[in-house]
Write an enzyme that holds these catalytic residues in place. Structure first.
Site, PDB file in Angstrom:
ATOM      1  CB  THR A 136      52.332  25.342  45.861  1.00  0.00           C
ATOM      2  OG1 THR A 136      51.770  24.125  46.318  1.00  0.00           O
ATOM      3  CG2 THR A 136      51.235  26.404  45.948  1.00  0.00           C
ATOM      4  CG  ASP A 137      51.431  20.166  44.498  1.00  0.00           C
ATOM      5  OD1 ASP A 137      51.356  20.909  45.501  1.00  0.00           O
ATOM      6  OD2 ASP A 137      51.682  18.942  44.585  1.00  0.00           O
ATOM      7  CD  GLU A 138      49.606  22.716  49.378  1.00  0.00           C
ATOM      8  OE1 GLU A 138      48.682  23.227  50.020  1.00  0.00           O
ATOM      9  OE2 GLU A 138      50.659  22.292  49.892  1.00  0.00           O
ATOM     10  CE1 TYR A 162      51.682  28.457  50.569  1.00  0.00           C
ATOM     11  CE2 TYR A 162      50.775  26.296  50.049  1.00  0.00           C
ATOM     12  CZ  TYR A 162      51.791  27.226  49.946  1.00  0.00           C
ATOM     13  OH  TYR A 162      52.914  26.938  49.214  1.00  0.00           O
ATOM     14  CE  LYS A 166      53.123  30.257  46.406  1.00  0.00           C
ATOM     15  NZ  LYS A 166      54.380  31.051  46.532  1.00  0.00           N
TER      16      LYS A 166
HETATM   17  P1  NAD Z   1      59.510  28.776  54.183  1.00  0.00           P
HETATM   18  O1  NAD Z   1      58.308  29.126  55.004  1.00  0.00           O
HETATM   19  O2  NAD Z   1      60.495  27.796  54.706  1.00  0.00           O
HETATM   20  O3  NAD Z   1      60.329  30.108  53.849  1.00  0.00           O
HETATM   21  C1  NAD Z   1      59.715  31.303  53.478  1.00  0.00           C
HETATM   22  C2  NAD Z   1      60.749  32.416  53.579  1.00  0.00           C
HETATM   23  O4  NAD Z   1      60.118  33.636  53.175  1.00  0.00           O
HETATM   24  C3  NAD Z   1      61.293  32.630  54.997  1.00  0.00           C
HETATM   25  O5  NAD Z   1      62.688  32.797  54.946  1.00  0.00           O
HETATM   26  C4  NAD Z   1      60.610  33.920  55.447  1.00  0.00           C
HETATM   27  O6  NAD Z   1      61.398  34.675  56.366  1.00  0.00           O
HETATM   28  C5  NAD Z   1      60.456  34.652  54.113  1.00  0.00           C
HETATM   29  N1  NAD Z   1      59.379  35.634  54.157  1.00  0.00           N
HETATM   30  C6  NAD Z   1      58.113  35.472  54.632  1.00  0.00           C
HETATM   31  N2  NAD Z   1      57.426  36.617  54.522  1.00  0.00           N
HETATM   32  C7  NAD Z   1      58.271  37.525  53.943  1.00  0.00           C
HETATM   33  C8  NAD Z   1      58.135  38.886  53.558  1.00  0.00           C
HETATM   34  N3  NAD Z   1      56.993  39.554  53.758  1.00  0.00           N
HETATM   35  N4  NAD Z   1      59.192  39.504  52.974  1.00  0.00           N
HETATM   36  C9  NAD Z   1      60.350  38.840  52.778  1.00  0.00           C
HETATM   37  N5  NAD Z   1      60.544  37.559  53.150  1.00  0.00           N
HETATM   38  C10 NAD Z   1      59.505  36.910  53.716  1.00  0.00           C
HETATM   39  O7  NAD Z   1      58.908  28.324  52.785  1.00  0.00           O
HETATM   40  P2  NAD Z   1      59.442  27.235  51.745  1.00  0.00           P
HETATM   41  O8  NAD Z   1      58.852  25.924  52.108  1.00  0.00           O
HETATM   42  O9  NAD Z   1      60.894  27.379  51.577  1.00  0.00           O
HETATM   43  O10 NAD Z   1      58.691  27.736  50.423  1.00  0.00           O
HETATM   44  C11 NAD Z   1      59.291  28.696  49.570  1.00  0.00           C
HETATM   45  C12 NAD Z   1      58.385  28.958  48.388  1.00  0.00           C
HETATM   46  O11 NAD Z   1      58.139  27.737  47.682  1.00  0.00           O
HETATM   47  C13 NAD Z   1      57.007  29.488  48.787  1.00  0.00           C
HETATM   48  O12 NAD Z   1      56.633  30.470  47.842  1.00  0.00           O
HETATM   49  C14 NAD Z   1      56.098  28.267  48.708  1.00  0.00           C
HETATM   50  O13 NAD Z   1      54.775  28.652  48.402  1.00  0.00           O
HETATM   51  C15 NAD Z   1      56.743  27.498  47.581  1.00  0.00           C
HETATM   52  N6  NAD Z   1      56.571  26.040  47.618  1.00  0.00           N
HETATM   53  C16 NAD Z   1      56.868  25.338  48.753  1.00  0.00           C
HETATM   54  C17 NAD Z   1      56.736  23.945  48.759  1.00  0.00           C
HETATM   55  C18 NAD Z   1      57.093  23.112  49.960  1.00  0.00           C
HETATM   56  O14 NAD Z   1      56.893  21.901  49.959  1.00  0.00           O
HETATM   57  N7  NAD Z   1      57.677  23.665  50.993  1.00  0.00           N
HETATM   58  C19 NAD Z   1      56.277  23.286  47.609  1.00  0.00           C
HETATM   59  C20 NAD Z   1      55.972  24.054  46.465  1.00  0.00           C
HETATM   60  C21 NAD Z   1      56.143  25.416  46.494  1.00  0.00           C
HETATM   61  P1  TYD Z   2      52.527  19.584  55.339  1.00  0.00           P
HETATM   62  O1  TYD Z   2      53.935  19.128  55.558  1.00  0.00           O
HETATM   63  O2  TYD Z   2      51.961  20.614  56.261  1.00  0.00           O
HETATM   64  O3  TYD Z   2      52.411  20.036  53.814  1.00  0.00           O
HETATM   65  P2  TYD Z   2      51.088  20.417  52.935  1.00  0.00           P
HETATM   66  O4  TYD Z   2      49.950  20.654  53.852  1.00  0.00           O
HETATM   67  O5  TYD Z   2      51.526  21.664  52.244  1.00  0.00           O
HETATM   68  O6  TYD Z   2      50.885  19.254  52.009  1.00  0.00           O
HETATM   69  O7  TYD Z   2      51.585  18.324  55.413  1.00  0.00           O
HETATM   70  C1  TYD Z   2      51.779  17.187  54.587  1.00  0.00           C
HETATM   71  C2  TYD Z   2      50.632  16.225  54.845  1.00  0.00           C
HETATM   72  O8  TYD Z   2      50.738  15.736  56.182  1.00  0.00           O
HETATM   73  C3  TYD Z   2      49.260  16.884  54.767  1.00  0.00           C
HETATM   74  O9  TYD Z   2      48.339  15.949  54.216  1.00  0.00           O
HETATM   75  C4  TYD Z   2      48.894  17.171  56.206  1.00  0.00           C
HETATM   76  C5  TYD Z   2      49.574  16.048  56.958  1.00  0.00           C
HETATM   77  N1  TYD Z   2      50.055  16.371  58.322  1.00  0.00           N
HETATM   78  C6  TYD Z   2      49.705  15.546  59.399  1.00  0.00           C
HETATM   79  O10 TYD Z   2      49.014  14.521  59.243  1.00  0.00           O
HETATM   80  N2  TYD Z   2      50.181  15.874  60.644  1.00  0.00           N
HETATM   81  C7  TYD Z   2      50.942  16.979  60.880  1.00  0.00           C
HETATM   82  O11 TYD Z   2      51.316  17.243  62.055  1.00  0.00           O
HETATM   83  C8  TYD Z   2      51.288  17.815  59.764  1.00  0.00           C
HETATM   84  C9  TYD Z   2      52.132  19.046  59.951  1.00  0.00           C
HETATM   85  C10 TYD Z   2      50.830  17.454  58.506  1.00  0.00           C
END
Ligand code: NAD
Ligand code: TYD
Length: 356
Positions: A136-138, A162, A166
């Protein structure tokens, strides 16, 4: 790496939001690959996300925990896995504030287990093998307004449990490359949106609440900025980097699409109200400013120039189109939303927002 040869790819976390799009993309685009989805099916994992590919001959699902080294070892050996795309993680910042240890267990130890299993199983035979770590960019921390976007050389400065978990996993991936020669690539992506995202994240949560005429909780003053990318553009970028990225390299992935949270919420109100035939501004009254998230990062922005220059990737979807399609998708999949927002999620939601 040629994409014409036969391969067996293990996708971890394939039942989650981004993972399900990655699995669907690879299963459909590469019928000569075997795609194994290993997922523990936590609250965030849902096999309904993959109903349209579950019977494909080149796909199979294994329920397993990346925290279990022995299971990862046997999977890699028995299935002769030669590629890993690692997405399994705990992914929600607010949950990481409540339960940081779980994030260390899954995100740090889970990644380390997979690296170790790959190292043992591939034992120095690196040709044709690849470990792609999805991050992630975080990990880069927070930017001030006007500051240059994160590049691959921006020092890591995570703030939430989190992002710290990562960042730690990214360091282990690089350590396995530098120490043992494990063939790895890393991608660091900005905030994703699109179908199948669990409605604890900002965009699906707001779509759901606008439909139901429930309050829209905005943390702090709503001025925090995120860079939004459609999940299918992310899946395409992962495909490019997995096949053609340079060994040991990191690639930033981003939409070049920065929005303040409050503006996203207003946009969603407009789109949902329009879909439902409500008068303009009908749901504005739902906007509710609530206590800020602890350690809330002010701004993320991604410089994805390296990915464009080396691999020619650019996002295909405009935000306007992508968001409109996403709103429609959630409204047409009320059953999916109902299923994932019942039971455990309801309790979580009450805990998280009850006193806020
Ligand atoms: P998500 O929470 O929707 O899905 C995570 C999946 O991992 C789920 O299916 C869960 O069952 C599985 N999981 C959790 N713990 C596990 C374990 N111990 N063993 C096996 N499976 C397990 O997450 P997402 O948003 O799809 O993110 C996927 C990846 O991309 C993550 O690594 C996250 O850090 C990264 N990422 C997410 C975003 C975003 O905006 N959502 C952005 C950048 C990177
Ligand atoms: P989120 O979707 O949780 O992603 P991330 O924290 O990984 O960026 O949140 C996106 C942005 O929205 C973040 O600045 C937090 C804010 N946010 C709210 O203001 N209200 C909410 O209920 C949630 C879930 C997020």
């Amino acid at each position: 790496m040629a994409d014409s040869q036969q391969r067996c790819i293990l996708v971890t976390g394939g039942a989650g939001f981004i993972g399900s799009h990655v699995v669907r993309h690879f299963v459909r685009k590469y019928p000569h690959y075997r795609i194994i989805n290993v997922d523990q099916l936590t609250y965030a994992g849902n096999l309904e996300n993959l109903a349209d590919v579950q019977d494909a001959p080149n796909y199979c699902f294994v329920r397993g925990d990346v925290g279990d080294l022995e299971t990862m070892r046997s999977l890699l050996r028995e299935q002769k896995v030669d590629g890993i795309i690692h997405l399994a993680a705990e992914s929600h910042v607010d949950r990481s504030i409540c339960d940081p240890l779980l994030f260390a267990r899954t995100n740090v130890m889970g990644t380390l287990n997979l690296l170790q299993a790959a190292r043992e199983c591939w034992s120095g035979q690196w040709e044709g093998r690849r470990f792609h770590h999805v991050s992630t960019d975080e990990v880069y921390g927070a930017l001030e307004p006007g500051e240059a976007a994160f590049s691959e050389t921006t020092p890591y400065s995570p703030h939430s449990p989190y992002s710290a978990s990562k960042a730690s996993s990214d360091h282990f991936v690089r350590a396995y490359h530098d120490t043992y020669g494990l063939p790895v690539v890393l991608t660091n992506c900005s905030n994703n949106y699109g179908p199948y995202q669990f409605p604890e994240k900002l965009i699906p949560l707001c779509i759901h609440n606008i439909c139901e005429e429930k309050p829209l909780p905005i943390y702090g003053n709503g001025e925090n900025v995120r860079d939004w990318l459609h999940v299918q553009d992310h899946a395409q970028a992962i495909d490019e980097v997995f096949h053609r990225g340079r060994d040991g390299e990191s690639y930033n992935i981003g939409g070049g699409n920065e929005w303040r949270n409050i503006d996203i919420v207003r946009k969603l109100i407009r789109l949902v109200d329009e879909e439902l035939g409500r008068p303009v501004g009908y749901s504005d009254r739902l906007i509710t400013f609530v206590a800020d998230r602890a350690g809330h990062d002010l701004r993320y922005a991604i410089n994805a120039e390296k990915l464009r220059r080396e691999l020619g990737w650019v996002p295909q979807r405009s935000f306007e189109t992508g968001l409109r399609e996403t709103v429609k998708w959630y409204m047409e999949h009320a059953d999916w939303v109902r299923n994932v927002t019942s039971g455990a999620y309801e309790r979580y939601y009450a805990e998280m927002y009850g006193d806020r």
